[in-house]
Scaffold this active site. Structure first.
Site, PDB file in Angstrom:
ATOM      1  N   HIS A   1      -1.860   0.795  11.412  1.00 19.25           N
ATOM      2  CA  HIS A   1      -1.408   1.559  10.247  1.00 19.25           C
ATOM      3  C   HIS A   1      -1.970   2.979  10.273  1.00 19.25           C
ATOM      4  O   HIS A   1      -3.065   3.224   9.767  1.00 19.25           O
ATOM      5  CB  HIS A   1      -1.866   0.851   8.968  1.00 19.25           C
ATOM      6  CG  HIS A   1      -1.361  -0.556   8.858  1.00 19.25           C
ATOM      7  ND1 HIS A   1      -1.920  -1.603   9.562  1.00 19.25           N
ATOM      8  CD2 HIS A   1      -0.351  -1.086   8.119  1.00 19.25           C
ATOM      9  CE1 HIS A   1      -1.265  -2.721   9.267  1.00 19.25           C
ATOM     10  NE2 HIS A   1      -0.314  -2.439   8.388  1.00 19.25           N
TER      11      HIS A   1
ATOM     12  N   GLU B   1     -10.020 -16.045 -13.490  1.00 22.78           N
ATOM     13  CA  GLU B   1     -10.596 -16.853 -12.401  1.00 22.78           C
ATOM     14  C   GLU B   1     -10.599 -16.100 -11.066  1.00 22.78           C
ATOM     15  O   GLU B   1     -11.584 -16.129 -10.331  1.00 22.78           O
ATOM     16  CB  GLU B   1      -9.825 -18.178 -12.235  1.00 22.78           C
ATOM     17  CG  GLU B   1      -9.908 -19.115 -13.426  1.00 22.78           C
ATOM     18  CD  GLU B   1      -8.864 -18.788 -14.499  1.00 22.78           C
ATOM     19  OE1 GLU B   1      -8.046 -17.865 -14.296  1.00 22.78           O
ATOM     20  OE2 GLU B   1      -8.877 -19.467 -15.546  1.00 22.78           O
TER      21      GLU B   1
ATOM     22  N   HIS C   1       3.751   3.863   7.527  1.00 18.56           N
ATOM     23  CA  HIS C   1       2.799   2.902   6.963  1.00 18.56           C
ATOM     24  C   HIS C   1       2.160   2.007   8.019  1.00 18.56           C
ATOM     25  O   HIS C   1       0.939   1.966   8.135  1.00 18.56           O
ATOM     26  CB  HIS C   1       3.469   2.022   5.897  1.00 18.56           C
ATOM     27  CG  HIS C   1       2.666   0.804   5.572  1.00 18.56           C
ATOM     28  ND1 HIS C   1       1.678   0.809   4.625  1.00 18.56           N
ATOM     29  CD2 HIS C   1       2.662  -0.445   6.116  1.00 18.56           C
ATOM     30  CE1 HIS C   1       1.112  -0.393   4.591  1.00 18.56           C
ATOM     31  NE2 HIS C   1       1.687  -1.168   5.480  1.00 18.56           N
TER      32      HIS C   1
ATOM     33  N   HIS D   1      -3.455 -30.025 -15.672  1.00 17.15           N
ATOM     34  CA  HIS D   1      -4.890 -29.816 -15.533  1.00 17.15           C
ATOM     35  C   HIS D   1      -5.556 -30.781 -14.552  1.00 17.15           C
ATOM     36  O   HIS D   1      -6.743 -30.663 -14.293  1.00 17.15           O
ATOM     37  CB  HIS D   1      -5.571 -29.942 -16.900  1.00 17.15           C
ATOM     38  CG  HIS D   1      -5.342 -28.751 -17.786  1.00 17.15           C
ATOM     39  ND1 HIS D   1      -4.088 -28.241 -18.026  1.00 17.15           N
ATOM     40  CD2 HIS D   1      -6.217 -27.967 -18.462  1.00 17.15           C
ATOM     41  CE1 HIS D   1      -4.189 -27.187 -18.830  1.00 17.15           C
ATOM     42  NE2 HIS D   1      -5.471 -26.995 -19.102  1.00 17.15           N
TER      43      HIS D   1
HETATM   44  C1  LIG Z   1      -1.855  -9.659  -0.930  1.00 15.37           C
HETATM   45  C2  LIG Z   1      -1.116  -8.896   0.115  1.00 15.37           C
HETATM   46  N1  LIG Z   1       0.218  -8.866   0.074  1.00 15.37           N
HETATM   47  C3  LIG Z   1       0.913  -8.222   1.024  1.00 15.37           C
HETATM   48  C4  LIG Z   1       0.279  -7.594   2.050  1.00 15.37           C
HETATM   49  C5  LIG Z   1       1.065  -6.906   3.147  1.00 15.37           C
HETATM   50  N2  LIG Z   1       0.959  -5.446   2.977  1.00 15.37           N
HETATM   51  C6  LIG Z   1       0.047  -4.743   3.644  1.00 15.37           C
HETATM   52  S1  LIG Z   1       0.051  -3.133   3.226  1.00 15.37           S
HETATM   53  C7  LIG Z   1       1.309  -3.348   2.144  1.00 15.37           C
HETATM   54  C8  LIG Z   1       1.841  -2.199   1.360  1.00 15.37           C
HETATM   55  C9  LIG Z   1       0.766  -1.499   0.698  1.00 15.37           C
HETATM   56  O1  LIG Z   1       1.213  -0.341   0.120  1.00 15.37           O
HETATM   57  P1  LIG Z   1       0.151   0.792  -0.160  1.00 15.37           P
HETATM   58  O2  LIG Z   1      -1.063   0.210  -0.711  1.00 15.37           O
HETATM   59  O3  LIG Z   1       0.837   1.822  -0.964  1.00 15.37           O
HETATM   60  O4  LIG Z   1      -0.201   1.297   1.279  1.00 15.37           O
HETATM   61  P2  LIG Z   1       0.230   2.650   2.010  1.00 15.37           P
HETATM   62  O5  LIG Z   1       1.568   2.364   2.644  1.00 15.37           O
HETATM   63  O6  LIG Z   1       0.307   3.706   1.006  1.00 15.37           O
HETATM   64  O7  LIG Z   1      -0.837   2.826   3.020  1.00 15.37           O
HETATM   65  C10 LIG Z   1       1.694  -4.686   2.109  1.00 15.37           C
HETATM   66  C11 LIG Z   1       2.785  -5.209   1.262  1.00 15.37           C
HETATM   67  C12 LIG Z   1      -1.126  -7.648   2.064  1.00 15.37           C
HETATM   68  N3  LIG Z   1      -1.854  -7.088   3.022  1.00 15.37           N
HETATM   69  N4  LIG Z   1      -1.790  -8.283   1.065  1.00 15.37           N
END
Ligand SMILES: Cc1ncc(C[n+]2csc(CCOP(=O)(O)OP(=O)(O)O)c2C)c(N)n1
Ligand SMILES: [Mg+2]
Length: 672
Positions: free
Chosen positions: A44, A422, A275, A484
């Site tokens: 990334h 939680e 990204h 529960h």
């Molecule tokens: C809980 C979770 N859901 C999905 C992902 C997959 N994922 C990684 S980065 C991302 C998008 C994140 O967007 P942003 O925080 O705006 O990152 P940017 O592109 O700006 O670096 C996703 C959906 C993840 N790592 N964790």
């Protein structure tokens, strides 16, 4: 004209830097991030390039850290909640001179055995405070870190504990539900030394963030009691100014930093394309040209090597002075022991004495109540113990009599009302455990481990000693009904590597399991405890028999087993009754209590064979069968749940679902 000339020609000019030197330092991070992602053919690049200016200002002017003393307990904590931008952190660790982060590691980004894993992993390298990647977790971890700082500062004073917690997060972290729990809780806790930077780049994977959200984040933080600011995340003066203001404010601070994802890239900047994929040769060439970066991949020019090394040496004197203060402190030994995760002798003794008392009295009691007695015994002599519950304190029996409730901004209490959060509670505990000096435990119902599971999984992955006190562990909770009543939860939790799932059978085993949860510094534990009373089965207190995971509680009369009854928790009592009834019929049965499968699996083969024996087996557990086949094989029979539970008094439920001594006897008789 080369290809990169073409792309650069069409790209809008880069905004002029506020400070050329700082921009060049940030560009060093940008170049390394582009290069490492390109070499790995995955990763990334966008986030590190977008947040490079913020990181440069924070690390070079504010962050208190010493790469030569990476475990300095009073260092500022830096958490990358948007862990996909891991190259940002690896670049910083390399550039500031962490010994275990040479350039060769960056070159092996995302390769097997590299310290530079796809997402930052605690334990892989110094300076990685927590494992991040599952979005939003890092924010809640940072709440735990900042809370740990306040708790320890209250006990040890500013001269030993006085640091900030800085957390970077992205749009993804803020969209996740856990962020709401963490933000609301941090505001309530008045964590003035917590500073969050939001990478407000308007981009996530699917495209612009307005595809999926439109709320005003500043108002959300503001409503939870945070100090908020909005800045241009590429203006280094504005960044420094915002950090100063954040430090001065009494509230936790959020700085919304408007950034451009993949800042510098000619065509992919400001787009989702930057990204999570390598930029590609042409785009990188274009970015280098626009940034004025002339060195080849993975080469840091001498002036930047020097500038960044200076950053790494900035706090040397501070860290030396801190060590001197510690050396002179009369709390030195206690502080060091707690940092090392040691449990004081007084607490071990108190627990041993309680075990002996339980063994002598063999009380008929709910294991949640026995757990409450454990806490009453240890809390007064284990000051690192910080307890709490997600609004189920009277049900979980998590508050020891001696514990004072935490009432921020007074941090002298050791019991936390986490509220009905939680997931946030679990991730906050992870942050406290990762901070060091704290032994966190927190309670809820076992069924709601589902609400904490992502954080429980990360506690296991990080090998953190976090203790989850999860009561109401089966249909035995009765009238609240199937919503529960956990049925598949034991299986689901046992499936998590490194996690110790304890299901004690009586008061003695409960004390033993607590002892083990405290003793094992390198893993989390779940204590699955009953709501209903269970008979006292153990009358011996010497050896901690739960330590082997499973043991023969009652051997078959005469020694020659015709049947082995395996059970955990509240069903061990049922197994004992079945054993008596079988004996009356002339059938010799042994009862094996199995409080922790994982510890049993770690025993040698001879011991496991001895415990399990060769006779046919019947397992009794008020949960689903999943996983039991490893002990039952083709021949064995399972007495337990085959569907969700039901709402009714406990007296009706066990017979209704066929979890009875009679059923166990019938199963046994059918096998011999
Ligand atoms: C809980 C979770 N859901 C999905 C992902 C997959 N994922 C990684 S980065 C991302 C998008 C994140 O967007 P942003 O925080 O705006 O990152 P940017 O592109 O700006 O670096 C996703 C959906 C993840 N790592 N964790
Ligand atoms: Mg984004």
């Amino acid at each position: 004209m080369s290809a990169s000339d073409t792309t650069t020609a069409t790209a809008p000019p880069l905004p002029a830097p506020r400070d050329k030197h700082l921009r060049r330092m940030a560009d060093t991070i940008r170049a390394l991030s582009m290069d490492a992602v390109e070499a790995a053919k995955s990763g990334h690049p966008g986030m590190p390039m977008g947040m490079a200016d913020i990181a440069t200002v924070l690390w070079s002017q504010f962050l208190k850290f010493d790469p030569a003393e990476p475990h300095w307990p009073d260092r500022d904590r830096f958490i990358l909640s948007n862990g996909h931008g891991s190259m940002l952190l690896y670049s910083l660790l390399h550039l500031t001179g962490y010994a275990d982060m040479p350039m060769s590691e960056l070159k092996r980004f995302r390769q097997l055995g590299s310290r530079c894993a796809g997402h930052p992993e605690r334990g892989h390298a110094d300076g990685i405070e927590v494992t991040t990647g599952p979005l939003g977790q890092g924010i809640a971890n940072s709440v735990g870190m900042a809370l740990a700082e306040r708790l320890l500062a209250t006990r040890y004073g500013k001269e030993l504990v006085d640091h900030y917690t800085y957390v970077f997060c992205g749009d993804g972290c803020l969209m996740e539900g856990i962020s709401q729990e963490a933000i609301s809780f941090a505001g309530y806790l008045k964590l003035s030394k917590l500073i969050l930077f939001w990478d407000d780049n308007h981009i996530s994977i699917d495209g612009p963030t307005d595809l999926a959200r439109h709320e005003d984040e500043l108002e959300r933080f503001d409503a939870s009691g945070w100090h908020t600011q909005r800045i241009d995340g590429h203006d280094t003066d504005a960044i420094a100014d915002a950090i100063r203001k954040a430090q001065q404010d009494e509230r936790p601070s959020m700085i919304a930093c408007r950034t451009i994802i993949a800042f510098g890239a000619p065509t992919k900047a400001n787009t989702a394309a930057a990204h999570g994929s390598p930029l590609g040769k042409e785009e990188i060439a274009g970015a280098r040209q626009r940034l004025g970066w002339t060195d080849p991949p993975f080469v840091v020019p001498a002036d930047m090597v020097e500038a960044w090394r200076k950053v790494g040496e900035r706090c040397k004197a501070d860290s030396a002075a801190w060590r001197e203060r510690l050396a002179k402190s009369n709390k030195r030994a206690e502080f060091a022991a707690e940092q090392a995760g040691e449990i004081p002798k007084a607490a071990k003794d108190a627990l041993a004495a309680l075990r002996a008392k339980f063994a002598a009295e063999a009380p008929k009691t709910a294991t949640r109540q026995a757990s409450g007695s454990v806490l009453d015994a240890i809390a007064p002599v284990l000051p690192a113990l910080i307890g709490g519950s997600a609004d189920l304190t009277p049900s979980n029996n998590t508050k020891a009599k001696s514990q004072k409730v935490l009432t921020p901004p007074d941090y002298s209490g050791s019991y936390i009302h986490y509220g009905i959060r939680e997931h946030g509670m679990a991730a906050t505990m992870n942050g406290m455990a990762a901070h060091g000096g704290i032994v966190p435990y927190g309670g809820s119902f076992l069924v709601f481990t589902d609400y904490c599971r992502p954080a429980i999984r990360l506690a296991a992955l990080m090998k953190l000693r976090v203790i989850f006190v999860m009561t109401h562990d089966s249909i035995g909770l009765g009238e609240d009904g199937p919503t529960h009543q956990p049925v598949e939860h034991l299986a689901a939790l046992r499936a998590i590597p490194h996690l110790q799932v304890f299901r004690p059978a009586d008061a003695v085993e409960t004390a033993e399991c607590w002892e083990l949860a405290l003793a094992h510094v390198d893993r989390p534990s779940i204590l699955a405890l009953t709501r209903q009373p269970v008979p006292g089965l153990r009358k011996d207190a010497g050896e901690n028999r739960s330590a082997r995971g499973a043991y023969v509680l009652a051997e078959a009369d005469g020694g020659a087993r015709q049947i082995t009854l395996l059970a955990t928790g509240s069903e061990v009592g049922i197994a004992m009754t079945a054993r008596d009834r079988l004996a009356a019929k002339g059938v010799a049965a042994a009862v094996v209590s199995m409080p922790c499968w994982k510890l049993f699996e770690a025993q040698d083969k001879a011991y496991r064979r001895h415990v399990l024996g060769n006779a046919p087996r019947v397992a009794i557990e008020a949960a689903t069968e999943f996983g039991w086949n490893r002990y039952l094989g083709e021949r064995g029979k399972f007495i337990g749940m085959h569907d969700f539970g039901a709402s009714a008094p406990i007296e009706a439920l066990y017979p209704h679902f066929g979890i009875t001594a009679e059923a166990a006897v019938d199963a046994a008789l059918s096998l011999i």
